[in-house]
Write an enzyme that holds these catalytic residues in place. Structure first.
Site, PDB file in Angstrom:
ATOM      1  N   PRO A  44       0.826  -1.221   0.000  1.00 43.53           N
ATOM      2  CA  PRO A  44       0.000   0.000   0.000  1.00 43.53           C
ATOM      3  C   PRO A  44       0.856   1.265   0.000  1.00 43.53           C
ATOM      4  O   PRO A  44       0.394   2.333  -0.367  1.00 43.53           O
ATOM      5  CB  PRO A  44      -0.801  -0.119   1.291  1.00 43.53           C
ATOM      6  CG  PRO A  44      -0.720  -1.534   1.690  1.00 43.53           C
ATOM      7  CD  PRO A  44       0.594  -2.045   1.183  1.00 43.53           C
ATOM      8  N   GLU A  94       1.708  -8.089   8.871  1.00 46.04           N
ATOM      9  CA  GLU A  94       1.701  -6.610   8.837  1.00 46.04           C
ATOM     10  C   GLU A  94       2.661  -6.079   7.788  1.00 46.04           C
ATOM     11  O   GLU A  94       2.754  -4.879   7.558  1.00 46.04           O
ATOM     12  CB  GLU A  94       2.069  -6.056  10.229  1.00 46.04           C
ATOM     13  CG  GLU A  94       1.098  -6.431  11.329  1.00 46.04           C
ATOM     14  CD  GLU A  94      -0.358  -6.169  10.888  1.00 46.04           C
ATOM     15  OE1 GLU A  94      -1.147  -7.121  10.881  1.00 46.04           O
ATOM     16  OE2 GLU A  94      -0.636  -5.019  10.492  1.00 46.04           O
ATOM     17  N   ARG A 102      -1.342  -9.974 -20.471  1.00 40.29           N
ATOM     18  CA  ARG A 102      -2.233  -9.803 -21.638  1.00 40.29           C
ATOM     19  C   ARG A 102      -1.664  -8.850 -22.670  1.00 40.29           C
ATOM     20  O   ARG A 102      -2.146  -8.800 -23.807  1.00 40.29           O
ATOM     21  CB  ARG A 102      -3.620  -9.314 -21.186  1.00 40.29           C
ATOM     22  CG  ARG A 102      -3.620  -7.940 -20.551  1.00 40.29           C
ATOM     23  CD  ARG A 102      -4.961  -7.599 -19.964  1.00 40.29           C
ATOM     24  NE  ARG A 102      -5.985  -7.451 -20.978  1.00 40.29           N
ATOM     25  CZ  ARG A 102      -6.134  -6.364 -21.743  1.00 40.29           C
ATOM     26  NH1 ARG A 102      -5.303  -5.331 -21.586  1.00 40.29           N
ATOM     27  NH2 ARG A 102      -7.106  -6.290 -22.636  1.00 40.29           N
ATOM     28  N   ASP A 136      -8.221  -0.500 -25.226  1.00 35.49           N
ATOM     29  CA  ASP A 136      -8.506  -0.657 -23.794  1.00 35.49           C
ATOM     30  C   ASP A 136      -8.782   0.685 -23.130  1.00 35.49           C
ATOM     31  O   ASP A 136      -8.299   1.720 -23.570  1.00 35.49           O
ATOM     32  CB  ASP A 136      -7.260  -1.225 -23.088  1.00 35.49           C
ATOM     33  CG  ASP A 136      -7.232  -2.739 -23.131  1.00 35.49           C
ATOM     34  OD1 ASP A 136      -6.161  -3.302 -22.877  1.00 35.49           O
ATOM     35  OD2 ASP A 136      -8.276  -3.320 -23.468  1.00 35.49           O
TER      36      ASP A 136
HETATM   37  C1  4FV Z   1      -1.347  -4.141  -1.141  1.00 32.41           C
HETATM   38  C2  4FV Z   1      -2.014  -3.145  -1.849  1.00 32.41           C
HETATM   39  C3  4FV Z   1      -1.672  -4.595   0.227  1.00 32.41           C
HETATM   40  C4  4FV Z   1      -0.409  -4.968   3.222  1.00 32.41           C
HETATM   41  C5  4FV Z   1       0.070  -5.809   4.354  1.00 32.41           C
HETATM   42  C6  4FV Z   1      -0.190  -7.181   2.419  1.00 32.41           C
HETATM   43  C7  4FV Z   1      -0.947  -5.912   2.187  1.00 32.41           C
HETATM   44  C8  4FV Z   1       0.035  -7.238   3.883  1.00 32.41           C
HETATM   45  N1  4FV Z   1      -0.370  -4.616  -1.915  1.00 32.41           N
HETATM   46  N2  4FV Z   1      -1.416  -3.044  -3.081  1.00 32.41           N
HETATM   47  N3  4FV Z   1      -3.079  -2.388  -1.471  1.00 32.41           N
HETATM   48  N4  4FV Z   1      -0.745  -5.423   0.817  1.00 32.41           N
HETATM   49  O1  4FV Z   1      -2.697  -4.225   0.791  1.00 32.41           O
HETATM   50  O2  4FV Z   1      -0.436  -3.941  -3.090  1.00 32.41           O
HETATM   51  O3  4FV Z   1       1.272  -7.803   4.130  1.00 32.41           O
END
Ligand code: 4FV
Length: 256
Positions: A92, A119, A157, A172
């Protein structure tokens, strides 16, 4: 294009890449997906891959050592991987994924994808090993695997020969920074009710204009942020002005 995915759930990734367009691209040898489990590189009787965070707080973190050994093994597989193979951490905290990023990555021969769980991952591993962090959206998943599957699908793709109709990628959404136009097809129950006349006219120039106008209009209505970044030519501006006028007039709103 080869993907090496570092994940505690290797089977999930292999299955994701076994369906639809990406599955067919794998059969055609256009896409290869290898999955590597850090637990296979964890030492000790319990083969721990996680530990409590320094400073306390909820949840667990992924340990450096199993990940580092797993990444090294993936890199070394299939002959020395040229250092240029980027390691992407799905997180994130990463840059939001866009079609432009997908196109850039789709031009590379190989990618390593790092999927976190719990986490997240000890920051020292990320700082030392990760080349790029990518997020698929501002929400929290229980693991990076779904994000890795999104990346593999979006990139897979675009591999030459993956889509039966090369034209389909070109039209697209986001390909030209705009949303896609609406599409209609045969229906037993509906017939051609509600299908815009122009699409049944056979007048391909008019159809092309209508579709472009719908893309512009939808983007104006739903994603003005995208429109602000799009470069519109003279014809586009005329098509959008006409769309706006009709849309406002239909709702008896000023500006029509
Ligand atoms: C995430 C997202 C995501 C956060 C902690 C995996 C999680 C856990 N990855 N975009 N949004 N990852 O939420 O790519 O380890």
């Amino acid at each position: 294009m080869r993907f090496d995915v570092i994940t505690l759930f290797p089977d999930f990734l292999r299955q994701c890449a076994d369906i639809g367009v990406v599955g067919r691209a794998r059969e055609r040898g256009l896409v290869q997906v290898e999955a590597w489990n850090p637990r296979d590189y964890a030492g000790g009787n319990y083969r721990r891959v996680d530990e409590r965070p320094f400073g306390g707080g909820p949840g667990m973190l992924m340990l450096i050592e199993p990940l580092r050994a797993c990444i090294a093994a993936a890199r070394a597989d299939g002959g020395p991987a040229p250092p240029a193979v980027p390691l992407i951490h799905l997180s994130p905290q990463g840059e939001r994924l866009t079609q432009a990023t997908v196109r850039r990555l789709a031009a590379l021969p190989r990618l390593l994808l790092l999927c976190g769980r719990y986490e997240g991952i000890d920051e020292r591993l990320v700082a030392r090993e990760v080349d790029e962090e990518i997020s698929i959206g501002d929400y929290v998943l229980s693991g990076g695997e779904l994000a890795a599957a999104v990346l593999i699908d979006a990139i897979g793709r675009l591999q030459e020969g993956a889509l039966n109709d090369v034209g389909s990628a070109a039209q697209d959404s986001f390909e030209d920074g705009l949303l896609d136009c609406p599409h209609y097809t045969r229906s037993e129950s509906e017939g051609t009710t509600g299908v815009p006349e122009v699409l049944l006219s056979g007048d391909h120039a008019a159809i092309r204009r209508w579709r472009r106008q719908q893309s512009l209009g939808r983007t104006w209505l739903r994603r003005p942020d995208l429109l602000a970044r799009a470069t519109l030519g003279k014809e586009d501006r005329a098509l959008l002005d006409a769309f706006r006028r009709d849309w406002l007039a239909a709702r008896k709103l000023p500006g029509s």
